[in-house]
Design a protein around this motif. Structure first.
Motif, PDB file in Angstrom:
ATOM      1  N   SER A   1     122.196 -31.633  21.471  1.00 37.53           N
ATOM      2  CA  SER A   1     122.042 -32.846  22.282  1.00 37.53           C
ATOM      3  C   SER A   1     120.620 -33.371  22.132  1.00 37.53           C
ATOM      4  O   SER A   1     119.707 -32.653  21.718  1.00 37.53           O
ATOM      5  CB  SER A   1     122.368 -32.576  23.748  1.00 37.53           C
ATOM      6  N   ASP A   2     120.465 -34.648  22.495  1.00 40.25           N
ATOM      7  CA  ASP A   2     119.172 -35.314  22.300  1.00 40.25           C
ATOM      8  C   ASP A   2     118.158 -34.989  23.391  1.00 40.25           C
ATOM      9  O   ASP A   2     117.032 -35.473  23.367  1.00 40.25           O
ATOM     10  CB  ASP A   2     119.375 -36.828  22.222  1.00 40.25           C
ATOM     11  N   GLY A   3     118.533 -34.181  24.385  1.00 41.53           N
ATOM     12  CA  GLY A   3     117.624 -33.829  25.464  1.00 41.53           C
ATOM     13  C   GLY A   3     117.580 -34.845  26.585  1.00 41.53           C
ATOM     14  O   GLY A   3     116.934 -34.611  27.616  1.00 41.53           O
TER      15      GLY A   3
ATOM     16  N   GLN B   1     122.971 -34.981  27.057  1.00 41.54           N
ATOM     17  CA  GLN B   1     123.256 -33.686  27.677  1.00 41.54           C
ATOM     18  C   GLN B   1     124.609 -33.691  28.365  1.00 41.54           C
ATOM     19  O   GLN B   1     125.363 -32.711  28.293  1.00 41.54           O
ATOM     20  CB  GLN B   1     122.149 -33.332  28.669  1.00 41.54           C
TER      21      GLN B   1
ATOM     22  N   ARG C   1     123.646 -23.619  21.071  1.00 45.03           N
ATOM     23  CA  ARG C   1     123.317 -24.964  21.533  1.00 45.03           C
ATOM     24  C   ARG C   1     121.827 -25.234  21.304  1.00 45.03           C
ATOM     25  O   ARG C   1     120.991 -24.345  21.521  1.00 45.03           O
ATOM     26  CB  ARG C   1     123.670 -25.108  23.009  1.00 45.03           C
TER      27      ARG C   1
ATOM     28  N   GLU D   1     118.732 -28.196  22.078  1.00 42.07           N
ATOM     29  CA  GLU D   1     118.228 -29.439  22.659  1.00 42.07           C
ATOM     30  C   GLU D   1     117.098 -29.933  21.754  1.00 42.07           C
ATOM     31  O   GLU D   1     116.122 -29.209  21.519  1.00 42.07           O
ATOM     32  CB  GLU D   1     117.695 -29.197  24.078  1.00 42.07           C
TER      33      GLU D   1
ATOM     34  N   SER E   1     113.824 -31.543  20.390  1.00 40.59           N
ATOM     35  CA  SER E   1     112.475 -31.747  20.922  1.00 40.59           C
ATOM     36  C   SER E   1     111.533 -31.832  19.734  1.00 40.59           C
ATOM     37  O   SER E   1     111.950 -31.700  18.569  1.00 40.59           O
ATOM     38  CB  SER E   1     112.068 -30.579  21.832  1.00 40.59           C
TER      39      SER E   1
END
Length: 462
Positions: free
Chosen positions: A234-236, A241, A261, A263, A265
């Motif tokens: 996910s793009d954070g 999210q 998974r 995230e 960053s």
């Protein structure tokens, strides 16, 4: 008798200047002038303008607010075409001429909440403007809804799908792997209640909510692709999210496993993560985010780690669907990308297919039609029906805007081209379908092709 020459003015005898017209001659001039006014009206309507002075009927306006220039025009202008197509077929209602007033909330850039708010101000200040179609974007809707709510102006959106526009819960407990609900405020967004200062709903939409996109991708992966081991990125951001959480929770409920998974960053290493996921037996990758987050560059990088193309599906949401940037970034690994849109695809119902064919016969260019064209047509049709009920209830006079809102809220069992639907108490459509699309090839200009639909109208996935 001068009146008999109305149909053939060239055959009329010449009349000396100063000779008074007979009664029949006066009638002839009136008749000819009416035809001239009608011709002028047709010309001005063809140019996209109303025909206020000299119109044979009273009129009212319907506002349309969409990003008609800038990067979203490729999707929004076909939506406007769908609205126009409906009103070209239904130009009057109960003795009133209908005048469309389209405004652009982008002005050559991305859709702007501030421009949208200014458009609402113009709509509200127009006395005979009874309702509006739009907006296209959730960020614009969050700015527009409170102002329109205070003015009791009905809004019907063919595209804005953010969950918090109509609800106070961003992600239900059943779609959160932690099994607790996430409120809109916790996600950093105003809730539906915050957007409605009058404590009544004036916002209705033809698309389902974003919280169903992740589960739909999981259903497609498990039931159609028969894949039960997936990696999730996910793009954070809250949007990405929530998509990733919904996918993961639904896949696990279906008996699948999220093997890892990530995230994104500044320090995250997607290539290293993908290598670990390949070793862990991942059969697919789900990405929660947008093409602007370089989602499809990650897809391109998968080709050196996973079997390319449809052998290793890459699933995502409307953040990448129909986006030429995604196809460009994916390069040779574009096949096997499956992205959800929270809409009913026009090719999946006979009525919508027939309507789309009629539209394409009337509009000559491929770019005139898009995934939101028929939904926008249905938005116009549902509003038209509500206006009809409101005008009749007002004894044939223009109704109050609040009465139009009430009639939209009463929409039930409406036979739209995209299916029969109602609006629930929150203003959401009961036609909760999510469609999946895949790029047609490596050419970014080609439209994506419809591959499947997941329908949660009967039961939610949580």
């Amino acid at each position: 008798d001068e009146y008999k020459y109305c149909r053939d003015p060239a055959a009329a005898p010449r009349r000396r200047a100063g000779t008074p017209l007979s009664r029949s001659g006066i009638l002839c001039l009136v008749r000819l002038n009416r035809h001239a006014v009608a011709a002028i009206c047709l010309l001005t309507l063809a140019a996209g303008s109303g025909c206020a002075p000299g119109t044979p009927h009273p009129s009212f306006q319907i506002g349309v607010d969409l990003p008609l220039t800038g990067p979203e025009t490729r999707a929004a202008t076909p939506a406007l075409n769908g609205v126009r197509f409906f009103f070209q077929r239904h130009p009057t209602l109960d003795g009133f001429d209908i005048v469309l007033t389209p405004l652009d909330d982008a002005h050559g850039a991305s859709a702007s909440p501030q421009l949208g708010l200014a458009d609402i101000g113009r709509f509200v200040a127009t006395e005979n403007l009874l309702a509006m179609i739009g907006p296209f974007d959730a960020a614009v809707a969050r700015k527009e809804i409170p102002a329109a709510n205070q003015a009791s102006l009905a809004m019907v959106s063919p595209a804005a799908s953010s969950t918090c526009l109509t609800r106070d819960v961003y992600l239900p407990a059943g779609l959160n792997p932690a099994r607790i609900p996430i409120t809109c405020q916790e996600a950093g967004l105003p809730s539906a209640a915050d957007l409605r200062p009058n404590h009544t709903n004036n916002f209705f939409r033809l698309v389902t909510t974003d919280d169903l996109q992740g589960p739909a991708a999981a259903d497609y992966a498990a039931k159609s692709l028969h894949l039960l081991r997936a990696a999730v990125i996910s793009d954070g951001e809250a949007y990405g999210q929530a998509l990733a959480d919904g996918f993961a929770a639904r896949l696990q409920k279906l008996g699948g496993t999220v093997v890892g998974r990530l995230e994104l960053s500044a320090t995250a290493d997607p290539a290293a993560f993908l290598g670990r996921m390949r070793a862990a037996g991942a059969q697919a990758v789900y990405f929660g985010g947008t093409a602007a987050d370089k989602a499809c560059l990650i897809r391109a990088g998968m080709s050196g780690i996973f079997p390319p193309g449809e052998a290793t599906p890459f699933l995502g949401s409307d953040g990448i669907a129909e986006d030429p940037a995604c196809v460009r970034d994916a390069a040779a690994n574009g096949q096997g990308i499956f992205a959800t849109l929270p809409i009913v695809d026009a090719g999946s119902t006979p009525a919508a297919t027939a309507l789309a064919a009629q539209f394409k016969g009337a509009y000559g260019r491929t770019s005139d039609y898009g995934p939101y064209t028929v939904l926008a047509y249905d938005a116009a049709a549902a509003l038209y029906a509500a206006l009809d009920r409101a005008i009749r209830a007002a004894g044939g006079r223009l109704p109050a805007r609040a009465d139009v809102v009430s009639q939209l809220a009463a929409t039930s069992g409406f036979p739209g081209a995209t299916g029969t639907f109602s609006f629930d108490a929150s203003g959401d459509t009961t036609n909760r379908a999510v469609s999946l699309f895949e790029p047609s090839g490596s050419n970014p200009r080609l439209p994506w092709k419809f591959v499947s639909a997941i329908d949660y109208s009967g039961a939610l996935p949580y």
